[in-house]
Design an enzyme around this catalytic site. Structure first.
Site, PDB file in Angstrom:
ATOM      1  N   ILE A  72      27.381  -3.548  12.791  1.00 10.67           N
ATOM      2  CA  ILE A  72      26.694  -4.838  12.736  1.00 10.67           C
ATOM      3  C   ILE A  72      26.296  -5.193  11.305  1.00 10.67           C
ATOM      4  CG2 ILE A  72      24.389  -3.929  13.219  1.00 10.67           C
ATOM      5  CD1 ILE A  72      25.813  -7.186  14.651  1.00 10.67           C
ATOM      6  N   VAL A  75      29.200  -6.886   9.636  1.00 16.03           N
ATOM      7  CA  VAL A  75      29.320  -8.271  10.106  1.00 16.03           C
ATOM      8  C   VAL A  75      28.257  -9.133   9.425  1.00 16.03           C
ATOM      9  CG1 VAL A  75      29.186  -9.775  12.130  1.00 16.03           C
ATOM     10  CG2 VAL A  75      30.332  -7.545  12.291  1.00 16.03           C
ATOM     11  N   HIS A  76      27.078  -8.600   9.322  1.00 15.88           N
ATOM     12  CA  HIS A  76      25.968  -9.293   8.661  1.00 15.88           C
ATOM     13  C   HIS A  76      26.318  -9.579   7.198  1.00 15.88           C
ATOM     14  CE1 HIS A  76      21.822 -10.405   7.862  1.00 15.88           C
ATOM     15  NE2 HIS A  76      21.746  -9.496   6.915  1.00 15.88           N
ATOM     16  N   ALA A  77      26.906  -8.622   6.530  1.00  8.70           N
ATOM     17  CA  ALA A  77      27.296  -8.792   5.128  1.00  8.70           C
ATOM     18  C   ALA A  77      28.345  -9.886   4.985  1.00  8.70           C
ATOM     19  CB  ALA A  77      27.830  -7.470   4.566  1.00  8.70           C
TER      20      ALA A  77
END
Length: 105
Positions: A72, A75-77
């Site tokens: 996650i 994905v956040h990055a």
């Protein structure tokens, strides 16, 4: 390569770019200081370039084979980077509009 540090570098630089763009827009809007706004936008572009190079290293490390685990935070990055890229493009347009309005006044 330390994956966690690479991902944090991507997030940090994308977030820094985003902050600089908002500062540039505020300077253009509040002070009509378009030279300062452009300087801030250049700093944002520099931070964005660092983030993009980090993303490129991660992609090269993965080689399209799933070598890099997608968590996650990864994905956040990526979300941070995409938002920073879009905001930089939009920020340039907003500053240009502020400049045109200032020229008419």
């Amino acid at each position: 390569m330390d994956l966690e540090n690479e991902v944090m570098e991507l997030i940090t630089n994308a977030g820094y770019a985003r902050s600089l763009v908002f500062q540039a827009i505020a300077v253009a809007r509040e002070n009509n200081d378009f030279a300062e706004a452009e300087s801030l936008m250049q700093q944002a572009q520099d931070a964005l370039s660092i983030a993009h190079h980090t993303q490129t290293r991660l992609i090269e490390m993965d080689e399209g084979t799933g070598k890099v685990p997608v968590h996650i935070i990864m994905v956040h990055a990526q979300d941070h980077l995409m938002n920073a890229i879009m905001l930089t493009e939009l920020g340039r347009e907003i500053i240009m509009l502020h400049k045109k309005v200032a020229e008419k006044n």
